[in-house]
Design a protein around this motif. Sequence first.
Motif, PDB file in Angstrom:
ATOM      1  N   ASN A 219       0.808  -1.232   0.000  1.00  0.00           N
ATOM      2  CA  ASN A 219       0.000   0.000   0.000  1.00  0.00           C
ATOM      3  C   ASN A 219       0.836   1.275   0.000  1.00  0.00           C
ATOM      4  N   ASP A 220       1.926   1.265  -0.717  1.00  0.00           N
ATOM      5  CA  ASP A 220       2.803   2.440  -0.745  1.00  0.00           C
ATOM      6  C   ASP A 220       2.111   3.663  -1.342  1.00  0.00           C
ATOM      7  N   ALA A 221       1.240   3.459  -2.331  1.00  0.00           N
ATOM      8  CA  ALA A 221       0.587   4.620  -2.945  1.00  0.00           C
ATOM      9  C   ALA A 221      -0.387   5.265  -1.963  1.00  0.00           C
ATOM     10  N   ALA A 222      -1.129   4.429  -1.236  1.00  0.00           N
ATOM     11  CA  ALA A 222      -2.046   4.983  -0.227  1.00  0.00           C
ATOM     12  C   ALA A 222      -1.255   5.752   0.833  1.00  0.00           C
ATOM     13  N   GLN A 223      -0.136   5.168   1.256  1.00  0.00           N
ATOM     14  CA  GLN A 223       0.701   5.861   2.251  1.00  0.00           C
ATOM     15  C   GLN A 223       1.273   7.150   1.670  1.00  0.00           C
ATOM     16  N   SER A 224       1.643   7.116   0.404  1.00  0.00           N
ATOM     17  CA  SER A 224       2.206   8.309  -0.234  1.00  0.00           C
ATOM     18  C   SER A 224       1.172   9.432  -0.283  1.00  0.00           C
ATOM     19  N   LYS A 225      -0.062   9.078  -0.675  1.00  0.00           N
ATOM     20  CA  LYS A 225      -1.126  10.098  -0.712  1.00  0.00           C
ATOM     21  C   LYS A 225      -1.332  10.687   0.679  1.00  0.00           C
ATOM     22  N   GLY A 226      -1.279   9.817   1.686  1.00  0.00           N
ATOM     23  CA  GLY A 226      -1.473  10.291   3.064  1.00  0.00           C
ATOM     24  C   GLY A 226      -0.354  11.214   3.500  1.00  0.00           C
ATOM     25  N   ALA A 227       0.874  10.878   3.126  1.00  0.00           N
ATOM     26  CA  ALA A 227       2.043  11.635   3.590  1.00  0.00           C
ATOM     27  C   ALA A 227       2.332  12.860   2.723  1.00  0.00           C
ATOM     28  N   GLY A 228       1.774  12.870   1.502  1.00  0.00           N
ATOM     29  CA  GLY A 228       2.068  13.988   0.608  1.00  0.00           C
ATOM     30  C   GLY A 228       3.442  13.892  -0.041  1.00  0.00           C
ATOM     31  N   ARG A 229       4.021  12.713  -0.009  1.00  0.00           N
ATOM     32  CA  ARG A 229       5.317  12.475  -0.673  1.00  0.00           C
ATOM     33  C   ARG A 229       5.438  10.994  -0.979  1.00  0.00           C
ATOM     34  N   ILE A 230       6.393  10.649  -1.861  1.00  0.00           N
ATOM     35  CA  ILE A 230       6.549   9.240  -2.225  1.00  0.00           C
ATOM     36  C   ILE A 230       7.054   8.430  -1.035  1.00  0.00           C
ATOM     37  N   ILE A 231       6.303   7.402  -0.688  1.00  0.00           N
ATOM     38  CA  ILE A 231       6.729   6.464   0.350  1.00  0.00           C
ATOM     39  C   ILE A 231       7.063   5.139  -0.336  1.00  0.00           C
ATOM     40  N   THR A 232       8.189   4.544   0.003  1.00  0.00           N
ATOM     41  CA  THR A 232       8.464   3.185  -0.474  1.00  0.00           C
ATOM     42  C   THR A 232       8.461   2.255   0.741  1.00  0.00           C
ATOM     43  N   LEU A 233       8.331   0.978   0.473  1.00  0.00           N
ATOM     44  CA  LEU A 233       8.199   0.001   1.552  1.00  0.00           C
ATOM     45  C   LEU A 233       9.421  -0.918   1.561  1.00  0.00           C
ATOM     46  N   PRO A 234       9.834  -1.380   2.739  1.00  0.00           N
ATOM     47  CA  PRO A 234      10.972  -2.311   2.776  1.00  0.00           C
ATOM     48  C   PRO A 234      10.636  -3.625   2.086  1.00  0.00           C
ATOM     49  N   GLU A 235       9.391  -4.035   2.145  1.00  0.00           N
ATOM     50  CA  GLU A 235       8.975  -5.228   1.407  1.00  0.00           C
ATOM     51  C   GLU A 235       7.476  -5.163   1.128  1.00  0.00           C
ATOM     52  N   THR A 236       7.062  -5.954   0.140  1.00  0.00           N
ATOM     53  CA  THR A 236       5.632  -6.033  -0.182  1.00  0.00           C
ATOM     54  C   THR A 236       5.200  -7.482  -0.068  1.00  0.00           C
ATOM     55  N   ASN A 237       3.905  -7.670   0.167  1.00  0.00           N
ATOM     56  CA  ASN A 237       3.395  -9.021   0.346  1.00  0.00           C
ATOM     57  C   ASN A 237       1.987  -9.090  -0.237  1.00  0.00           C
ATOM     58  N   THR A 238       1.891  -9.537  -1.479  1.00  0.00           N
ATOM     59  CA  THR A 238       0.583  -9.656  -2.124  1.00  0.00           C
ATOM     60  C   THR A 238       0.643 -10.667  -3.261  1.00  0.00           C
ATOM     61  N   ILE A 239      -0.497 -11.285  -3.537  1.00  0.00           N
ATOM     62  CA  ILE A 239      -0.605 -12.210  -4.662  1.00  0.00           C
ATOM     63  C   ILE A 239      -0.537 -11.455  -5.989  1.00  0.00           C
ATOM     64  N   ALA A 240      -0.785 -10.155  -5.948  1.00  0.00           N
ATOM     65  CA  ALA A 240      -0.829  -9.360  -7.183  1.00  0.00           C
ATOM     66  C   ALA A 240       0.587  -8.987  -7.595  1.00  0.00           C
ATOM     67  N   ASP A 241       1.232  -9.886  -8.349  1.00  0.00           N
ATOM     68  CA  ASP A 241       2.656  -9.716  -8.668  1.00  0.00           C
ATOM     69  C   ASP A 241       2.912  -8.476  -9.520  1.00  0.00           C
ATOM     70  N   GLY A 242       1.892  -7.964 -10.176  1.00  0.00           N
ATOM     71  CA  GLY A 242       2.084  -6.770 -11.006  1.00  0.00           C
ATOM     72  C   GLY A 242       1.966  -5.468 -10.227  1.00  0.00           C
ATOM     73  N   LEU A 243       1.661  -5.555  -8.929  1.00  0.00           N
ATOM     74  CA  LEU A 243       1.376  -4.318  -8.174  1.00  0.00           C
ATOM     75  C   LEU A 243       2.377  -4.073  -7.045  1.00  0.00           C
TER      76      LEU A 243
END
Lengths: 333, 333
Positions: A219-243
């Motif tokens: 959910n980096d994009a949701a976090q980015s919108k919340g923070a008002g800047r680009i947020i990246t995540l140390p890791e992601t965990n989802t079945i959606a390999d394209g996201l």
Amino acid sequence: METKSQMRDEKYAADISSIREAQVRISPFIHKTPVLSSETLNSIAGRKLHFKCECFQKGGAFKFRGACNAIFSLNDDQAAKGVVTHSSGNHAAALSLAAKLRGIAAYIVIPKNAPKCKVENVIRYNGQVIWSEPPMRSREDMATKVLQETGAVLVHPYNDGHIISGQGTISLELLEQAPQIDTIIVPISGGGLISGVALAAKSINPAIRVLAAEPKGANDAAQSKGAGRIITLPETNTIADGLRAFLGDLTWPIVRDFVDDIITVEDKDIIEAMRLCYEILKVAVEPSGAIGLAAVLSDDFRNNLAWKDCNNIGIILSGGNVDLGVLWDSFLK
Amino acid sequence: METKSQMRDEKYAADISSIREAQVRISPFIHKTPVLSSETLNSIAGRKLHFKCECFQKGGAFKFRGACNAIFSLNDDQAAKGVVTHSSGNHAAALSLAAKLRGIAAYIVIPKNAPKCKVENVIRYNGQVIWSEPPMRSREDMATKVLQETGAVLVHPYNDGHIISGQGTISLELLEQAPQIDTIIVPISGGGLISGVALAAKSINPAIRVLAAEPKGANDAAQSKGAGRIITLPETNTIADGLRAFLGDLTWPIVRDFVDDIITVEDKDIIEAMRLCYEILKVAVEPSGAIGLAAVLSDDFRNNLAWKDCNNIGIILSGGNVDLGVLWDSFLK
């Protein structure tokens, strides 16, 4: 064309002019994908849903639009040296196919954990596969190495004006096919797709709402919108390999300014949406492609008063490259 | 309209006029289904293939066209008593849905071995399920019993002029969507679909070839064409559950006179065609629906000099009601 591009608002990497130019450039090569609907799904959702089937696009995903626009925007000298990219799969296949159509080389850096069917697509389209370790850093380093050795042009999967403009052509088609649409729901990853879709849709009709759908485990994009800047995540965990990608410096300003909200969904709801696409729409959709339907059916969306007037919703089924065994296994979990 | 129908050639249960009338009657209710294509499948087949996706039709199969035409052709007195049918599934769901749209009862006799997803479709559309033993005789007896008790009108799945005319509307759409088509390949079972398709196509362009695709384990139509009379089989053995019926006295003369040839295929090739539809077209197609692709890829078709000029082939993907588990299991065999 270059002149027009130079005239565009400096704040954004694309605009309605560059998207219309892309449409002219790529229309000889792409499929104009159909929009499907289902009374059964309408009644489940309590709204009218219009499914833009980019899973039927060449290469099995919307990515061919952007790739085609990027490849056919190269001048002859650039094209002669070929193109290179790192990708989770669909962009790789799309770039390979577009390069094949122009008769130039495509060097594709692919992480070792990419889905089998996506790798097969690259090979089918004569892409030259170069394996890398999964982390984005390893992929980028390998792409840079190839670029230095070959002189090929790097075509980034999403952080690129031509890519964004190509993806935006979806809105031009969709709003012609289903002009009653008041809302569009788009998967978000690096932001190339939603940037193009939002710029075009809001330019045609500023009242249209553009919502992103994102996995809770990335959910980096949701976090980015919340923070008002680009947020990246140390890791992601989802079945959606394209996201699993993060926003780039070209997509972020567009997502920040033109995306009305981001709806995050659980993987189990993505799987259920895949099942509905298969059983009711009769369409094979990959997890990343089904997330828009999952968002529309989520409690977060249904219970949000801000979206109660969304009566005609365009849902972009962004891709269909899913191994059947993976699909079946996910249903059993 | 009745006058026109009475003017039709006495030899056949439908004609281009009744099919055009059907198109006007059903167009407010049906989906105009898209035609998909794939360069990958074209190169596998060595021809250009145009897939008419009736799996996206309401109810998941072409059957809704005929059912809709039959239901909306009833006068009010007939309609008030409802309709009854026996069916392997798709006609049942289609008739239930069409009856629901007109607000009348649909009594559906279903064999106990029908696929689960097809029964669910009947229930979804408010059809009243009446179970019978699997043999056709048992199904017909039960339907007669219901008919006597309720006064409902029997709507036969295929041996019916309105049904044939409704299915024929597929050709009207297909030849408008892909006018370059020189050949159409159609699954054959009781013959309702191919009768309508052949009558309309040959009327529009007599040079168009209409070929039937039939499972080797239920090859009664091929035997009938060979013998010059309707042949029925003591039993059938095929994964294509929708293709086990035999020709009727209304469909046989049309199949005899307008179908150019019948290509029989093995079940293993049907399964492979389903896989190609899923993996490459991204479309969920049931075994009966995939048989046209299997026929085009068969050695019998490829090696037959009579068909070497078939360059633009319309393939009717007739339905998509397949349980995912069944699909997956069939791939593992």
